[in-house]
Write an enzyme that holds these catalytic residues in place. Structure first.
Site, PDB file in Angstrom:
ATOM      1  N   LYS A 198       0.854  -1.187   0.000  1.00 56.86           N
ATOM      2  CA  LYS A 198       0.000   0.000   0.000  1.00 56.86           C
ATOM      3  C   LYS A 198       0.889   1.235   0.000  1.00 56.86           C
ATOM      4  O   LYS A 198       1.742   1.398   0.865  1.00 56.86           O
ATOM      5  CB  LYS A 198      -0.911  -0.006   1.226  1.00 56.86           C
ATOM      6  N   LYS A 250      -2.323  -1.710  -3.659  1.00 60.49           N
ATOM      7  CA  LYS A 250      -3.171  -0.530  -3.650  1.00 60.49           C
ATOM      8  C   LYS A 250      -2.341   0.739  -3.693  1.00 60.49           C
ATOM      9  O   LYS A 250      -1.394   0.842  -2.917  1.00 60.49           O
ATOM     10  CB  LYS A 250      -4.011  -0.540  -2.372  1.00 60.49           C
ATOM     11  N   SER A 276     -10.126   5.715  -4.867  1.00 58.28           N
ATOM     12  CA  SER A 276     -11.023   6.860  -5.030  1.00 58.28           C
ATOM     13  C   SER A 276     -10.542   7.843  -6.095  1.00 58.28           C
ATOM     14  O   SER A 276     -11.353   8.386  -6.850  1.00 58.28           O
ATOM     15  CB  SER A 276     -11.182   7.573  -3.687  1.00 58.28           C
TER      16      SER A 276
HETATM   17  C1  PBG Z   1      -6.936   3.603   5.309  1.00 59.35           C
HETATM   18  C2  PBG Z   1      -7.466   3.513   3.917  1.00 59.35           C
HETATM   19  C3  PBG Z   1      -7.346   4.469   2.894  1.00 59.35           C
HETATM   20  C4  PBG Z   1      -8.003   3.948   1.787  1.00 59.35           C
HETATM   21  C5  PBG Z   1      -8.526   2.722   2.160  1.00 59.35           C
HETATM   22  N1  PBG Z   1      -8.151   2.472   3.460  1.00 59.35           N
HETATM   23  C6  PBG Z   1      -6.787   5.823   2.893  1.00 59.35           C
HETATM   24  C7  PBG Z   1      -5.444   6.097   3.380  1.00 59.35           C
HETATM   25  O1  PBG Z   1      -4.611   5.214   3.551  1.00 59.35           O
HETATM   26  O2  PBG Z   1      -5.212   7.278   3.589  1.00 59.35           O
HETATM   27  C8  PBG Z   1      -8.117   4.629   0.457  1.00 59.35           C
HETATM   28  C9  PBG Z   1      -9.191   4.115  -0.451  1.00 59.35           C
HETATM   29  C10 PBG Z   1      -9.417   4.939  -1.648  1.00 59.35           C
HETATM   30  O3  PBG Z   1      -8.740   5.946  -1.906  1.00 59.35           O
HETATM   31  O4  PBG Z   1     -10.339   4.583  -2.395  1.00 59.35           O
HETATM   32  N2  PBG Z   1      -7.696   2.874   6.228  1.00 59.35           N
END
Ligand code: PBG
Length: 325
Positions: A198, A250, A276
């Site tokens: 991630k 991700k 997103s």
């Molecule tokens: C953190 C989390 C995030 C997303 C999913 N889980 C955001 C982050 O790490 O700041 C992002 C999902 C997306 O952008 O669609 N729990």
């Protein structure tokens, strides 16, 4: 003089093209990320994610039915607590009546085992500071002190009906800690879909609005540097060793090389999250009439599957399910 190979032959009719298509999307491989919010009486539109909502428990129930009708594989649920319920350690994450756990119960009542119910296992939605872990007085995130919180959260989620928990906080050792905790509590069949690779991505921008995240600053000390692909493979291998049943990359869109490298390396299913920012960019361009929305949506998900993802998390999941039905 004439070319012997004529690749165009197999493109000459739609039926021939269908016959030789190498990559297909199946609704059952799609997971829909959904949001449930405490303290609202009507679903609230998320302006940076047109078409997506923060749900009430009632509208979440209707959404569950819609996802089942669309024939998709599962739902990944995120909780948005009331601002005044956030605290330093994110205790609403494991409170039995915390909004995410109540939402999971609703999904379980409505769907039983028909769809896979996943829970986001992280603290950032629930902490007053917005970090994914506990913060020391000097402002740094304390890896090892965070792990027991994730374990409590995962147990509460499994008890609320989650088939899978999804640790997304990028703390070292989080998968092993959660696996041990679940096993000791007798929840050996609760699966772990680990956010393994991630990245500290700007493509998460609209999500921060979706979950009303309180973060000031960034997550660069725990999420990965977007420049590093090999490190993503290493993270995935570590999670497999720690007991992850599924590993995730991700974001998916700008990290297809990582999806491919991980898929070639690990012996477990690979998930990829179309985040997103990817969704918002396509929706914004489509609103302007600059892109053919449906074709771009299907092409973008096809690319992720072609790179090697077995599972795709996407905000378009129910819609794609309906299109492909
Ligand atoms: C953190 C989390 C995030 C997303 C999913 N889980 C955001 C982050 O790490 O700041 C992002 C999902 C997306 O952008 O669609 N729990």
């Amino acid at each position: 003089m004439y070319p012997v190979q004529r690749p165009r032959r197999l493109r000459s009719t739609a039926a021939l093209r269908d016959l030789v298509q190498e990559t297909r999307i199946f609704p059952k491989q799609l997971i829909y990320p959904a949001f449930v919010r405490d303290g609202i009486s009507e679903p609230a539109a998320i302006s940076s994610l047109p078409g997506q909502y923060q749900h009430t428990l009632d509208s979440l129930r209707r959404l569950a039915v819609e996802c089942a009708e669309a024939g998709i594989g599962g739902i990944d649920l995120f909780g948005v607590p009331r601002e005044e319920d956030k605290d330093e350690c994110g205790s609403q994450a494991w409170a039995e009546d915390g909004i995410l756990n109540r939402g999971l119960r609703v999904l379980h009542e409505e769907l039983g085992d028909d769809l896979v119910i996943c829970a986001d296992t992280c603290l950032d939605e629930f902490t007053s500071h917005g970090h994914c872990g506990l913060v020391r007085p000097d402002g740094t995130v304390d890896n090892d002190a965070t792990l027991p919180c994730y374990v409590r959260e995962a147990l509460a989620q499994a008890q609320a009906g989650a088939h899978m928990v999804s640790p997304s906080g990028m703390m070292d050792g989080q998968v092993a800690a959660i696996r041990n905790g679940l096993d000791e509590a007798g929840m050996k069949n609760t699966a772990i879909m680990a956010y393994s690779a991630k990245y500290a991505s700007a493509f998460f921008g609209p999500f921060r609005e979706a979950v009303a995240c309180s973060l000031h600053g960034d997550r660069k000390t725990y999420q990965q540097d977007p420049a590093n692909a090999r490190e993503g493979v290493r993270e995935a291998l570590l999670d497999v060793e720690e007991g992850a049943d599924i590993v995730m990359v991700k974001p998916a869109g700008s990290y297809l090389d990582v999806v491919q490298a991980v898929a070639e390396t690990v012996p477990v299913p690979v998930a990829a999250y179309q985040v997103s920012g990817d969704y918002a960019m396509v929706e914004a361009a489509a609103q302007q009439g600059w892109l053919d929305r449906q074709r771009v949506v299907l092409e973008s998900v096809t690319g992720i599957v072609r790179a090697g993802a077995d599972i795709v998390l996407t905000y378009w999941a129910p819609e794609i399910g309906h299109w492909l039905h």
